[in-house]
Scaffold this active site. Structure first.
Site, PDB file in Angstrom:
ATOM      1  N   LYS A  82     -14.132  13.219  23.550  1.00  0.00           N
ATOM      2  CA  LYS A  82     -13.517  13.477  24.834  1.00  0.00           C
ATOM      3  C   LYS A  82     -11.993  13.393  24.776  1.00  0.00           C
ATOM      4  O   LYS A  82     -11.300  13.930  25.642  1.00  0.00           O
ATOM      5  CB  LYS A  82     -14.008  12.427  25.855  1.00  0.00           C
ATOM      6  CG  LYS A  82     -15.477  12.423  26.116  1.00  0.00           C
ATOM      7  CD  LYS A  82     -15.814  11.239  27.024  1.00  0.00           C
ATOM      8  CE  LYS A  82     -17.325  11.140  27.176  1.00  0.00           C
ATOM      9  NZ  LYS A  82     -17.690   9.809  27.722  1.00  0.00           N
ATOM     10  N   GLY A  83     -11.493  12.692  23.773  1.00  0.00           N
ATOM     11  CA  GLY A  83     -10.098  12.276  23.773  1.00  0.00           C
ATOM     12  C   GLY A  83      -9.048  13.356  23.920  1.00  0.00           C
ATOM     13  O   GLY A  83      -7.955  13.100  24.401  1.00  0.00           O
ATOM     14  N   GLU A  95      -6.914  17.487  18.279  1.00  0.00           N
ATOM     15  CA  GLU A  95      -7.384  16.084  18.279  1.00  0.00           C
ATOM     16  C   GLU A  95      -6.406  15.209  19.052  1.00  0.00           C
ATOM     17  O   GLU A  95      -5.200  15.492  19.077  1.00  0.00           O
ATOM     18  CB  GLU A  95      -7.448  15.560  16.838  1.00  0.00           C
ATOM     19  CG  GLU A  95      -8.844  15.498  16.253  1.00  0.00           C
ATOM     20  CD  GLU A  95      -9.679  14.333  16.785  1.00  0.00           C
ATOM     21  OE1 GLU A  95      -9.441  13.864  17.905  1.00  0.00           O
ATOM     22  OE2 GLU A  95     -10.589  13.904  16.056  1.00  0.00           O
ATOM     23  N   ASP A  96      -6.917  14.135  19.643  1.00  0.00           N
ATOM     24  CA  ASP A  96      -6.028  13.187  20.322  1.00  0.00           C
ATOM     25  C   ASP A  96      -5.218  12.392  19.305  1.00  0.00           C
ATOM     26  O   ASP A  96      -4.005  12.320  19.373  1.00  0.00           O
ATOM     27  CB  ASP A  96      -6.836  12.250  21.244  1.00  0.00           C
ATOM     28  CG  ASP A  96      -8.023  11.571  20.547  1.00  0.00           C
ATOM     29  OD1 ASP A  96      -8.273  11.841  19.343  1.00  0.00           O
ATOM     30  OD2 ASP A  96      -8.711  10.771  21.195  1.00  0.00           O
ATOM     31  N   ASP A 132      -6.367   8.744  12.865  1.00  0.00           N
ATOM     32  CA  ASP A 132      -6.202   7.346  12.477  1.00  0.00           C
ATOM     33  C   ASP A 132      -6.506   7.257  10.978  1.00  0.00           C
ATOM     34  O   ASP A 132      -5.628   7.468  10.150  1.00  0.00           O
ATOM     35  CB  ASP A 132      -7.162   6.537  13.362  1.00  0.00           C
ATOM     36  CG  ASP A 132      -7.071   5.045  13.186  1.00  0.00           C
ATOM     37  OD1 ASP A 132      -6.063   4.557  12.671  1.00  0.00           O
ATOM     38  OD2 ASP A 132      -8.015   4.342  13.587  1.00  0.00           O
ATOM     39  N   LYS A 190      -1.467   7.896  12.931  1.00  0.00           N
ATOM     40  CA  LYS A 190      -1.078   6.564  12.430  1.00  0.00           C
ATOM     41  C   LYS A 190      -1.032   6.637  10.912  1.00  0.00           C
ATOM     42  O   LYS A 190      -2.042   6.379  10.246  1.00  0.00           O
ATOM     43  CB  LYS A 190      -2.125   5.516  12.843  1.00  0.00           C
ATOM     44  CG  LYS A 190      -2.235   5.260  14.324  1.00  0.00           C
ATOM     45  CD  LYS A 190      -3.285   4.176  14.577  1.00  0.00           C
ATOM     46  CE  LYS A 190      -3.625   4.036  16.023  1.00  0.00           C
ATOM     47  NZ  LYS A 190      -4.760   3.137  16.268  1.00  0.00           N
ATOM     48  N   VAL A 212      -3.702   2.327  21.122  1.00  0.00           N
ATOM     49  CA  VAL A 212      -3.107   3.004  22.280  1.00  0.00           C
ATOM     50  C   VAL A 212      -4.174   3.570  23.204  1.00  0.00           C
ATOM     51  O   VAL A 212      -5.300   3.857  22.770  1.00  0.00           O
ATOM     52  CB  VAL A 212      -2.135   4.126  21.828  1.00  0.00           C
ATOM     53  CG1 VAL A 212      -0.892   3.534  21.200  1.00  0.00           C
ATOM     54  CG2 VAL A 212      -2.808   5.124  20.899  1.00  0.00           C
ATOM     55  N   ASP A 234      -9.164   6.414  25.279  1.00  0.00           N
ATOM     56  CA  ASP A 234      -9.849   5.372  26.071  1.00  0.00           C
ATOM     57  C   ASP A 234      -9.706   3.974  25.484  1.00  0.00           C
ATOM     58  O   ASP A 234      -9.382   3.795  24.310  1.00  0.00           O
ATOM     59  CB  ASP A 234     -11.343   5.693  26.157  1.00  0.00           C
ATOM     60  CG  ASP A 234     -12.062   5.420  24.837  1.00  0.00           C
ATOM     61  OD1 ASP A 234     -11.623   5.953  23.795  1.00  0.00           O
ATOM     62  OD2 ASP A 234     -13.041   4.656  24.820  1.00  0.00           O
TER      63      ASP A 234
END
Ligand code: 5GP
Length: 180
Positions: free
Chosen positions: A45-46, A101-102, A105, A133, A155, A161
């Protein structure tokens, strides 16, 4: 002001800063994809807020698709084992894909998606991520369009979320005290 019980929330990247960067990314994509059949694939969902803002700055007749994914890991840790909960609605062979993509990582999720989508014979696949990141990278994946590099911090907001909440924050917020 938004608050998270028992946590300290501060603004890491303001709504204005995000808007300015998203506009630049859209302009870059517009320049580079002129004349091509482009499918922008949002990872749910991000990415939904980032995607909605980004595509309004892409001045090309693109089509949109979404992929729903769920990690088998716990809520805040990526296991790299990804389950597709909702797939693309159309074949993508011969199309130029941009995966949105949000946040990248460890890179495990996007690595899995890249492998999965590449088997469907698109003409090209590029990655657009709002956040990255670099310190946490396990898989090195090429991020073709990147909003911001951030430190190894948890974050929320602008689609991201914290236990499924706070996706609607208009900024990227830093949550102190959230375990990763
Ligand atoms: P990766 O597979 O690259 O380790 O993880 C990517 C996914 O982990 C992101 O799409 C996001 O759902 C989640 N994630 C990683 N870091 C954060 C973070 O700081 N905040 C939130 N809310 N989700 C994160």
């Amino acid at each position: 002001m938004f608050e998270i019980p028992d946590k300290k929330l501060s603004i890491l990247i303001s709504a204005d800063k995000i808007a300015a960067r998203v506009k630049e990314l859209g302009a870059e994509i517009t320049r580079e994809y002129r004349g091509k059949e482009v499918v922008v694939v949002g990872v749910l969902k991000g990415s939904f807020i980032f995607m909605a803002d980004l595509v309004r700055h892409i001045e090309l007749p693109i089509t949109l698709e979404f992929m729903g994914i769920a990690s088998y890991g716990d809520e805040t840790k990526s296991s790299g084992v990804v389950r597709i909960t909702s797939d693309l609605t159309k074949p993508i062979d011969g199309k130029h894909l941009i995966i949105v993509e949000d946040i990248i990582d460890t890179g495990l999720t996007i690595d899995y998606l890249l492998d999965n989508l590449t088997t469907r014979h698109p003409a090209s696949v590029k990655i657009c991520a709002l956040l990255h990141k670099p310190e946490r990278a396990v898989k090195q994946v090429p991020i073709d369009y990147l909003g911001f590099n951030i430190a190894n911090q948890f974050v929320v907001g602008y689609g991201l979320d914290f236990a499924q909440k706070y996706r609607n924050l208009p900024f990227i917020g830093l949550v102190e005290g959230a375990s990763e």
